[in-house]
Structure formats: C-alpha cells, structure tokens
Design a protein around this motif. Sequence first.
Motif: not given
Length: 737
Positions: A408-422
Amino acid sequence: MLRSKTVFLALLLVLSAALGAAAQVLTPTKLSSALSQPAAKVGEEIDLIVNATIDDKWHLYATDFDPDLGPTAFTFTFTKSPAYELVGKPKSINSKKKFDDVFKGDITYFEKTGQIRQRIRVLQPGALTVQAAVEYQTCTDIDGRCIPGEETLKFGPLTVSGTAAPATTPSKTPQAGAPTGAVVAPGAPPTSAVVPSSNDSATTASAAVTTPPATTLGTEPASDQATVAPTVPTPTVTQDADPGKDGLLAFAFGAFLFGLGALITPCVFPLIPMTVSFFTSGSDSRPRGILKATVYGLSIIFIYVVVGLLVTVLLGADGLNLISTHWLPNLIFFVVFVAFGLSFLGLFEITLPHGMVNKIDAQADKGGWGGVFFMALTLVLVSFSCTGPIVATILTMAAQGQRLTPIIGMLGFSLAFALPFTLFAIFPAWLKSLPRSGGWLNTVKVVLGFVELMLALKFLSMADLAYHWNLLPRDIYLVLWIALSGLLGFYLLGRFKLSHDSDLPHLSVGRLLMAVLAFSFMTYLIPGLFGAPLPLLAGYLPPQTSRDFTLAATGLPTTAAVAAPNTLCETPRYAEFLELPHGLQGYFDLEQAKRCARAQNKPIFIDFTGHACVNCRKMEATVWSNPQVLKRLREDYVVVALYVDDKADLPTTEHYTSKHDGKLKTTLGKKNADLQLTGFNVNAQPFYVLLDPNAPADLQHTLATPIAYEPDAEAFVRFLDAGLASYRQQAQPVATR
C-alpha cells in the motif's frame, strides 16, 4: 398524604440506587469455544478456537504484543494432560495494531469480533476435552473504562482415533499446563470449518458470573442468554476481524504525500520536462504519445509496487514483526537514516552502480513498448539518490504495520510520483507553469536531510529502550531534536550555507514561512525538557521515566517539589514496583492503609486503578494534579491504590477462594478486582471510594457515594470534602464520650 409521598419517593430512590449498583457490572466481551475439526487421528494437529463478540465502542486486547507495556494480553493456562501437547503459541487472527500514546508502545486488539487460536497435537485415542483458564481485558476509549475478565473454557469433546504416540521433546514444543499468550504476528489463515464445542455456552467474564446483566445509563441492555451450541455440531465459516482499512488508507495518503515531496528533489524535478518532451515530440501521433505516457506512468507504479511486494514476501509477517520490535534492525535503520541524512546535507552522494544504470538505459533506447518500461526503470534508478531515502522511510514505517502496508505504501508513493509525468504529457501547456530549476531544489534536499536525521533518532531510541543502554534518554533525545530544528530554521533564514547551496540574494515568503514552522516546532519541544508530556509527539519520544531537567531544578513551583515529608506508618508493600503520582505517599494494600488510617485518625481514599486504564492516567494528570485536590489527598486522606490488573503473585498464605465466583485468587490484581466487585458490584476503572477505616470489613460503609471518571477538578474537590465532613461527623460522638 405528605408522609406517604415521602415514603414513596424514598422507596424510588432506594430502588434506583439498587438498579444503578447492579448496572455497574459490565460484560462487554462474550467468549465461546470451538474446534477446527470434530475428529482427528493420533499425531495430528488441530486448532482450539476462541471466538469473541465485543460490544460496540469497546476493544479486546489480543495476544500479540509485549505484555509488559501495561494492558493485559489475552492469556491461556491449560490444564495438564498426557492426551495432548501445545504446538507454538496462541495466534490472534487479524488483530488490529496501533501505537498507544499512554503506554508508549504498539498494542494489538479486536473490535466487534475477534478470534484467537491455539494449535495442539493429540497424543492418545479416545474422547478428548481440553480445558483452559483465560484472562483478558476489554476497554473503551469513550470514557476510558477497562474491564478485566477471567473464564474457564472447554474445547471438545474431540474424537481421536489411532494408537497412542509419544509426546515430542518439551524443549521444542510447549506442554499443556503452562500459561501461554506470547507475541506472535497476526494474520495466520484460519481453518474454514469450525465445530462448536458441546459446552459452547458463552461463559461471561468473572466480574459477572453470578450477576444477571443489567442496563447502565446510555447503554443497551446486554443479552441475558448464553450462546448455546446446537446439539449436533454444525460446521460454520469463520469471519476474520476487520484488518483496519482506515489505518491503511491513512498510510496510503501519507505515502502519497511522500511521493509528491520526492518530485521536488534535485534528482527528479529537472527530469519532468525532459521526459514529457519525449512523449510530445517525434513521429508518434498525439493519441499514441498520450498512451505511451500512460504506460510510462503505470510502469513506474508497477516497479515500486513490486518492491513493496518483495519486502512483504521476503520478510513475511514474522519478519515485519521482528523489524518493528527487535533492537538490531532498529540500530541498522538508525545508521542507514543517518547516512541518508548526511547525503542530503551534501557530505557525499549515494548512487547506484553506473554500469547497471547504463545497461538499463540501453534497453530504453531500443524503443517500442519494452523501451517505455525500461525508460521508467531508468528514471527510478537515476533518481535513487533522492528517492531512496524516502522509499526506505516508507518501507520502514510499513514494517511497523500489517503485511499489506509495504504494498500500500509503495502504491501511494508511486501514484504521486508517476502522476505528473502522465498529466504533463496529456496537457503539455502546463509545463510553462512549472518553476525553473535552481537553488531552491537543493534547499528541499537539505530540509529532507534534517528530517532524516530526526527520524533516525527514533530507531536508536527503540534499540536503546530494548537493551536499557541509557544512551538516549528523553532529555537528550529532545535536546537533539531542538538543535536540529533550530539549525533548520537558521538555514532557511540564510544564516549559513552548505556545500551545494547557491547565493541567497533575498528571502522568499515561502522560505520565511518554513523557517517559522521550524522555530515553532523547536519552541514546542522546549517545555518537554521540564516534564511537559508533548502529546502530539507521544509516538516518537521515549517515555517520561527519567529526566535530567526538572522545574524543581529551576526553582519554579511543581507538585513534586512541595511533597509532604514522610507520613507513612509502615513501609508500603509492593512499593518496589508500584508508585503514586505527584509525589504522593500511600499504600498498595488495603489492610496496611486501614491500620495507618486508624493510627492517624484519617479516612481512606481508595483508588481502584489499573496499568492499562487510560482514564486513570488522565485523572492523575489533569485532576489529581490540581493543587486543591492534591492538598486534600496529601493532608486529609490515607491514599491506597489498588491495581486490578497487576500480575504480582500473592504469598501462598494469602491465596483465597472468592465468595463471588468460587475461584482461587493468587495475584495482587485478582485480589483487588475481587475486592472491587464484591464490595461495590463494580468492575470498571477508575473507581474512587472514600472509606471509614473503622467501618466493617464489607466495604459497604462509605463516606460518600463512590465516583468513577470525573474530569471536573472542582467536582472532585467537592467529593473529597463531602467524605471528609462525613468522617468528622461520625467521629465526633466518639471523641466526646
């Protein structure tokens, strides 16, 4: 007519008082026993199952936490028998876990329903019935009451076939007859078929064995029917307790914020426009470019979630529990976090091997959908020097929780991390609104460095407390945090620079506001040096067991500084491990208190309390600390604190069988709980009684109506004054004879 009305009202008052007394006996937890299967062969293992039904707004403490913290963990004591042996320790199925600010440690508990399993191995053929005495505690956060419970449960009969087999070596397998209730990781998968025992009546808590349930003000009446098992055992499917969805969501949101923070680090922020331009230029059509950007973002999420999954699989539930409780992992984390913090401050750079990064980058240059995935992997590796410490922080925090938390932690982190690039690939015009790269990125990195160093102290503190090294007591911990937050404030104001900093021609409003936050945090910490509890940081600070700085040392008034000289008549029993707050002197044994009260001609103040009683601690901190309350307790009463959950063994000569439940009382806590129940028909704490020491031994002759949780100090003063006035009035005729 008037006389009859008066008699009628008096009868109503007496009846109301009687009903109120009966209503004080609470049984918020109902237990039932079951077997995982109705029959077994010699040598096979089965589960003994305890199912708990818990009243709304109450929680039952589970088995898997340190019993020395304070709350009573669920404990079994099995009757010895050559027909079976215990396998392992009791397991709480999907118990919830949280850090308790009062007890300064992680506790586990159930809400609404709960299940605890103990595995046994059957050794002899025939009909087997296992008997176990259980102890437990149920508390509520609504008003802080805690109810101790003890019952005897029977599991069976179990039909055992085959020939007798020898028991395994005792050194490897616990034998029946010993108390069990060890710390184990929750979440073991339950067996689906559960067979209720033939004696599956929900025996109520010892505090209500002979008393029918009754209603209390503001509560629903408890059922007066025991849960009776069907005559023919009928398999049912167990339902696991709620794993704590709110906690997982909160953790996911926190990880999401960490991901947003990682975006504005020097290793990541400059890569956003460079990466987005790859998807918005070239021969690909706009829809195809958007699709590639989406796949790119999903690849980032996939990579980080796999990291979380690997942590969960490699460590497992026992590994996560080891990380959160053992001194060695915490010491390693301390060293790692210090290294990350110093790296962020610019002392050195943490990077992955260049050869590995170059190989991954070469795969990205091949293009196609595989190339998009390797581009995402390249970004993850290149940004490691900035994101690595943040990811490590999330995974370390996840290790303190459930098995799903790393994922869950990695999902939350990566979602925020990947969102700007998309998003920037879909809306490239937004790139113009991004601030330019510059010295502010290094400022963000330095701020993170200070935060990493402060978090590192938490892990050193956990190792220090585990082995009693006394390297990092509360005061030293606070001094270091004050120094770090102060340095951060001065850095943000530009009072000093670090190696990678740019010149600061002027101070921005954002930087000024961050400096205000740093100095505000530092100011909040300072009173903690002089005993302030700092409740907002209770989960990160060592306990208040010792302090080098006190208000008394500064000459300022404090309750401990004005403690009265020794007025005790004899040395208190159990004083080697029990104490009263605010420098009060008193006893922990009622008979001692009675003797001293008679000698000093004072009434007795009885405090029925418990180590696990949250509201008891609140009363001591907010009401007992009131100067008027403290003065009366110190001067007008002989104080005795009776802990109902203490595990200290009574001398053999003091063991007795309770007239209330017919059970043998062998510990200090059981004796005091029995005193409260038999004397006042009450089993919740805190509970305060003002007693005449010359009254009969049945405890019924109180000087004022006993009270429970009362946060109003003035009302508590009136309670104490009423008891003192009643005592003096009763003593007056004796003095004038």
